[in-house]
Scaffold this motif. Structure first.
Motif, short mmCIF file in Angstrom:
data_model
loop_
_atom_site.label_atom_id
_atom_site.label_comp_id
_atom_site.label_asym_id
_atom_site.label_seq_id
_atom_site.Cartn_x
_atom_site.Cartn_y
_atom_site.Cartn_z
N GLU A 415 -2.51 -25.47 -56.84
CA GLU A 415 -2.74 -25.96 -55.48
C GLU A 415 -1.47 -26.51 -54.86
O GLU A 415 -1.35 -26.57 -53.63
N ARG A 416 -0.51 -26.93 -55.69
CA ARG A 416 0.74 -27.44 -55.15
C ARG A 416 1.43 -26.46 -54.20
O ARG A 416 1.87 -26.85 -53.11
N PRO A 417 1.57 -25.17 -54.58
CA PRO A 417 2.29 -24.25 -53.69
C PRO A 417 1.60 -24.06 -52.34
O PRO A 417 2.27 -23.75 -51.35
N ILE A 418 0.29 -24.25 -52.28
CA ILE A 418 -0.41 -24.13 -50.99
C ILE A 418 0.10 -25.20 -50.03
O ILE A 418 0.40 -24.92 -48.86
N PHE A 419 0.24 -26.40 -50.53
CA PHE A 419 0.67 -27.50 -49.66
C PHE A 419 2.18 -27.46 -49.41
O PHE A 419 2.64 -27.91 -48.37
N GLY A 481 -12.18 -26.64 -51.22
CA GLY A 481 -12.05 -25.99 -52.51
C GLY A 481 -13.20 -25.04 -52.79
O GLY A 481 -14.20 -25.01 -52.07
N ASP A 482 -13.06 -24.27 -53.86
CA ASP A 482 -14.12 -23.32 -54.20
C ASP A 482 -15.40 -24.05 -54.62
O ASP A 482 -16.51 -23.60 -54.31
N GLY A 483 -15.26 -25.20 -55.29
CA GLY A 483 -16.44 -25.98 -55.64
C GLY A 483 -17.18 -26.46 -54.41
O GLY A 483 -18.40 -26.33 -54.29
N GLY A 484 -16.44 -27.03 -53.45
CA GLY A 484 -17.04 -27.48 -52.20
C GLY A 484 -17.58 -26.34 -51.36
O GLY A 484 -18.59 -26.47 -50.66
N PHE A 485 -16.91 -25.19 -51.45
CA PHE A 485 -17.36 -24.01 -50.69
C PHE A 485 -18.77 -23.61 -51.14
O PHE A 485 -19.66 -23.39 -50.32
N PHE A 499 -20.64 -19.25 -36.15
CA PHE A 499 -21.70 -19.40 -35.16
C PHE A 499 -21.17 -19.97 -33.85
O PHE A 499 -21.56 -19.56 -32.76
N ASN A 500 -20.23 -20.93 -33.95
CA ASN A 500 -19.72 -21.61 -32.77
C ASN A 500 -18.37 -21.06 -32.29
O ASN A 500 -17.72 -21.67 -31.45
N LYS A 501 -17.96 -19.89 -32.83
CA LYS A 501 -16.72 -19.24 -32.43
C LYS A 501 -15.52 -20.19 -32.51
O LYS A 501 -14.69 -20.27 -31.62
N ASN A 502 -15.47 -20.92 -33.60
CA ASN A 502 -14.36 -21.83 -33.86
C ASN A 502 -13.09 -21.01 -34.09
O ASN A 502 -13.10 -20.04 -34.84
N ASP A 503 -12.00 -21.42 -33.47
CA ASP A 503 -10.75 -20.64 -33.55
C ASP A 503 -9.76 -21.21 -34.57
O ASP A 503 -8.60 -20.85 -34.57
N GLY A 504 -10.22 -22.08 -35.44
CA GLY A 504 -9.31 -22.70 -36.38
C GLY A 504 -9.06 -21.86 -37.62
O GLY A 504 -9.54 -20.73 -37.77
N VAL A 505 -8.28 -22.44 -38.54
CA VAL A 505 -7.91 -21.79 -39.80
C VAL A 505 -8.52 -22.58 -40.95
O VAL A 505 -8.40 -23.81 -40.99
N GLN A 506 -9.18 -21.88 -41.86
CA GLN A 506 -9.74 -22.54 -43.04
C GLN A 506 -9.08 -21.96 -44.29
O GLN A 506 -9.09 -20.74 -44.49
N ILE A 507 -8.50 -22.83 -45.09
CA ILE A 507 -7.89 -22.43 -46.36
C ILE A 507 -8.87 -22.80 -47.47
O ILE A 507 -9.20 -23.98 -47.64
N ILE A 508 -9.33 -21.82 -48.22
CA ILE A 508 -10.25 -22.08 -49.33
C ILE A 508 -9.46 -21.95 -50.63
O ILE A 508 -8.96 -20.87 -50.96
N VAL A 509 -9.34 -23.05 -51.33
CA VAL A 509 -8.58 -23.10 -52.57
C VAL A 509 -9.47 -22.62 -53.71
O VAL A 509 -10.43 -23.29 -54.09
N VAL A 581 -8.12 -17.19 -48.45
CA VAL A 581 -8.59 -17.50 -49.79
C VAL A 581 -7.38 -17.51 -50.72
O VAL A 581 -6.77 -16.45 -50.95
N ALA A 582 -7.00 -18.69 -51.20
CA ALA A 582 -5.80 -18.83 -52.03
C ALA A 582 -6.22 -18.95 -53.48
O ALA A 582 -6.77 -19.97 -53.90
N ARG A 583 -5.96 -17.90 -54.28
CA ARG A 583 -6.49 -17.82 -55.64
C ARG A 583 -5.41 -17.94 -56.70
O ARG A 583 -4.38 -17.28 -56.63
N SER A 584 -5.65 -18.82 -57.65
CA SER A 584 -4.90 -18.89 -58.90
C SER A 584 -5.70 -19.80 -59.82
O SER A 584 -6.25 -20.80 -59.37
N GLU A 585 -5.73 -19.47 -61.11
CA GLU A 585 -6.57 -20.23 -62.03
C GLU A 585 -6.06 -21.65 -62.22
O GLU A 585 -4.85 -21.89 -62.28
N CYS A 586 -6.99 -22.57 -62.33
CA CYS A 586 -6.68 -23.96 -62.65
C CYS A 586 -5.80 -24.00 -63.90
O CYS A 586 -6.20 -23.51 -64.96
#
Length: 716
Positions: A415-419, A481-485, A499-509, A581-586
């Protein structure tokens, strides 16, 4: 892959009547469930109760033999709703999850359950996560028990008391037709001890019978007018039945003492802490014999008026040890005493802190205050001024020398490289509003990343950015995170954004597990799981609810790609939610899996290779982008070997796991050439040994030549 396996310990669950059970609190809870004839168990992992789910998973064979249904639930609400099976059938069911936050998530199901009432025993086992070691907002489960009229057990933290609480919890639930909560603090969950086991009991009424002969009763459905009748039942039938059961079965305990003009009332879970305070004050021994009478509330809701009055009558003062705020129990006991015209003075938050964990030192301080006010003769030789002076001296010595140590990511965490990529993107595009979520990734709010504006709950990262989801100005970023997802985020964050046509960005770890709660498998885990379905990709799920712009990065350590993908998401002309979707094993789970295999291969004499990284100190400029942008605990600084340069250089410590992030962020930031990768070979081949010998010989010769040349230059 859970962080700990209980495969060996679960064999203790087979012990029969009269045998001695020795083990941990969580295992004792599981054994008590089996001895109680439970039909089904469900739960969601969360500290400090996570291991109960892991134990139940490892005990699958035993559960199958007894015909017990077990589910790892999608979230706490799912677990709580499982107790619906006990509404119409004499089925004993138990669910488990984290305290305050879990109860909040499960509140809808629990409120309906407590309204309709139960036929079979319904037990909710909570990990009460309050105090210094907590990772959540500071709240208690007590308020919810009062709000929905669910009885609350808080047993003394020893194995016999915990086992008794489980067994009597089911009986209390059935006697009063009310669900029962059993809260266990972290010390109770992990306390070690012993108790005399009983035989495991197969349920008298089976799940098959319930499925074969379904029952229903309209007056158990929470709809008017039945819901009004439920409220009346609570007051006129269920409450009196519970009070009668608690009193007749002596669930609360009284320990007498000779100083009987005063007394102490304590929550059961704090009993050990209180006894330690009494012992160090000279008023109790190590075996529980006390000079001051103690009334232990193993049931903190409902209180039994007659017991409270009987204990307090004739005493000049009573100290209530109630952890946390508001002081629910103190208010209730004051009401009970005044209504009964008992004039005993009740001391509580006036002697002890209003909030925070009650450690042994804190309880001892409150106890001494209470005794000075009401029985100073029990404290011979005590000097208040000396005690306060000693405390101030200790604080002055400790405070400047003890540094704060905020929680952080593990070494090699993907998760470090994502931030790091987010920080690099901010260099170019400026800062964005970032909504955080519950999980390991929340450590990004702390140095060195310092990312995030708010956090609203598990799986609610995207929802927390909803108000800022218009297409005007900079796009808001949400992280979950994937757990929260899988817990809540698919609908509440991603589906809501679509549903609400939100224009933001979501990063799922996506690190492959519910990592923050102990490494349990989830729907998107890659591991094969005999009991559950895995390998359901997050990308397929978000596309299924209507997200059109999705990018999956299968290796988060590629910081350059992470940065470029985030930049694309923030600048693309595409409307609607953008999901990365940012994937790498814990890395922690990966190390748990690979290290034993590696050690086994080394012992067997097989050739193995481990990758590690290092820094060429002659090349390092002292910029330290590698540290600032990765925050890896295996990186530190060291004195510069060049006498003409003053900047300290970067050093890689032995804790390195070879993820390569330090070099990746350095290259992405400033094209740093100082990092190198080294291969550590165990059980090398003959050719490798010969090559290593040749290298050492040549390098040693060159170093001797360099040294002799330097000495000659000095003489000249």
């Amino acid at each position: 892959m859970a962080e700990r396996s209980f495969k060996k310990e679960v064999e203790l669950l087979r012990l029969g009547a009269g045998q001695e059970f020795k083990g941990e609190g969580i295992l004792a809870v599981t054994k008590a469930l089996l001895q109680s004839g439970v039909n089904y168990v469900a739960g969601y992992q969360g500290a400090p109760i996570s291991h109960l789910v892991d134990v139940l998973s490892d005990a699958a064979d035993i559960l199958d033999e007894l015909g017990i249904r077990f589910e790892m639930s999608a979230n706490e609400a799912t677990a709580a709703a499982t107790l619906a099976a006990s509404v119409n059938y004499p089925l004993r069911g138990a669910v488990t999850f984290k305290g305050a936050v879990g109860v909040n998530v499960a509140s809808d199901a629990l409120a309906n359950l407590s309204s309709s009432g139960v036929t079979g025993g319904a037990l909710i086992i909570l990990g009460e996560d309050y105090g210094e070691g907590s990772s959540i907002m500071q709240e208690r489960s007590h308020a919810f028990a009062m709000k929905s009229q669910i009885w609350l057990l808080d047993p003394r933290p020893n194995l016999p008391s915990i086992v008794k609480a489980v067994e009597t919890g089911f009986a209390l639930s059935e006697a009063s037709h009310t669900p029962v909560m059993l809260e266990l603090r972290i010390r109770a969950c992990h306390v070690y001890g012993s108790f005399t086991a009983k035989d495991n009991v197969q349920p008298a009424f089976t799940m098959k019978e319930a499925r074969t002969s379904p029952r229903r009763a309209t007056d158990r459905i929470v709809l008017p007018p039945a819901s009004y009748q439920h409220e009346k039942e609570k007051v006129e039938q269920r409450w009196p039945a519970a009070v009668k059961f608690i009193e007749e079965h002596q669930l609360n305990e009284v320990f007498d003492g000779d100083a009987d003009d005063i007394g102490i009332i304590v929550q059961g879970g704090l009993y050990n802490t209180l006894m330690r305070a009494l012992q160090t004050t000279g008023l109790a021994d190590a075996f529980g014999a006390t000079r001051v009478p103690v009334y232990v509330l193993n049931v903190t809701y409902p209180l039994v008026d007659s017991e409270v009055i009987r204990f307090c009558e004739g005493k000049r003062a009573v100290l209530l040890v109630e952890e946390g705020q508001p002081e629910f129990i103190e208010h209730s006991i004051n009401t009970i005493l005044r209504r009964a015209s008992v004039q005993t003075k009740l001391e509580g938050k006036g002697m002890l802190p209003l909030a925070g964990e009650y450690t042994g030192a804190i309880v001892k301080t409150g106890l001494i205050r209470f005794l000075r006010a009401h029985r100073p003769d029990l404290l011979p030789g005590s000097d208040p001024a000396a005690t306060n002076a000693a405390t101030e001296i200790a604080a002055s010595l400790v405070s400047p020398n003890v540094q704060g140590r905020p929680p952080s990511f593990c070494t090699g965490c993907p998760e470090r490289p994502i931030f790091a990529a987010i920080k690099l993107t901010e260099r170019e595009l400026g800062r964005h509003h970032i909504s955080c979520d519950i999980g390991c990734h929340l450590f990004s709010a702390l140095p060195p990343f310092e990312i995030g504006n708010t956090v609203m709950g598990y799986g609610l990262g995207g929802a927390g950015a909803s108000a800022l989801g218009s297409a005007e100005g900079k796009r808001a970023i949400a992280i979950l995170g994937d757990g929260g997802f899988w817990h809540n985020g698919l609908v509440s964050s991603v589906g809501n954004a679509v549903f609400n046509k939100n224009d933001g960005v979501q990063i799922i770890v996506d690190n492959g597990y519910s990592a923050a709660t102990g490494g349990q498998d989830i729907m998107s885990s890659e591991a094969d799981n005999r009991q559950r379905t895995t390998r359901n990709t997050i990308e397929r799920a978000v596309r299924g609810v209507g997200v059109g712009w999705v990018r999956t990065i299968s290796r988060t350590y590629d910081v350059t790609r992470m940065r470029d993908t985030l930049r694309e998401a923030l600048l693309t002309a595409a409307k609607g939610p953008k999901v990365i979707v940012a994937r790498s094993e814990c890395m922690l789970n990966r190390q748990r899996r690979e290290r034993p295999l590696l050690q086994k291969q080394i012992k067997a004499g097989l050739r193995t290779v481990r990758e590690r990284f290092g820094v060429d100190h002659d090349t390092c400029t002292g910029d330290h982008s590698c540290i600032r942008l990765s925050g890896c605990p295996s990186l530190t600084i060291a004195p510069n070997p060049d006498p003409l340069r003053r900047e300290p250089v970067t050093k890689v410590m032995q804790s390195c796991v070879g993820c390569g992030l330090c070099g990746e962020v350095a290259h992405a930031a400033v094209l740093c050439p100082s990092f190198y990768r080294a291969s550590i070979v165990s059980n090398p081949s003959r050719w490798e040994r010969a090559r290593a010998w040749l290298r050492r010989t040549v390098i040693s010769a060159l170093q001797r030549r360099l040294a002799s040349t330097s000495q000659a230059g000095v003489r000249a």
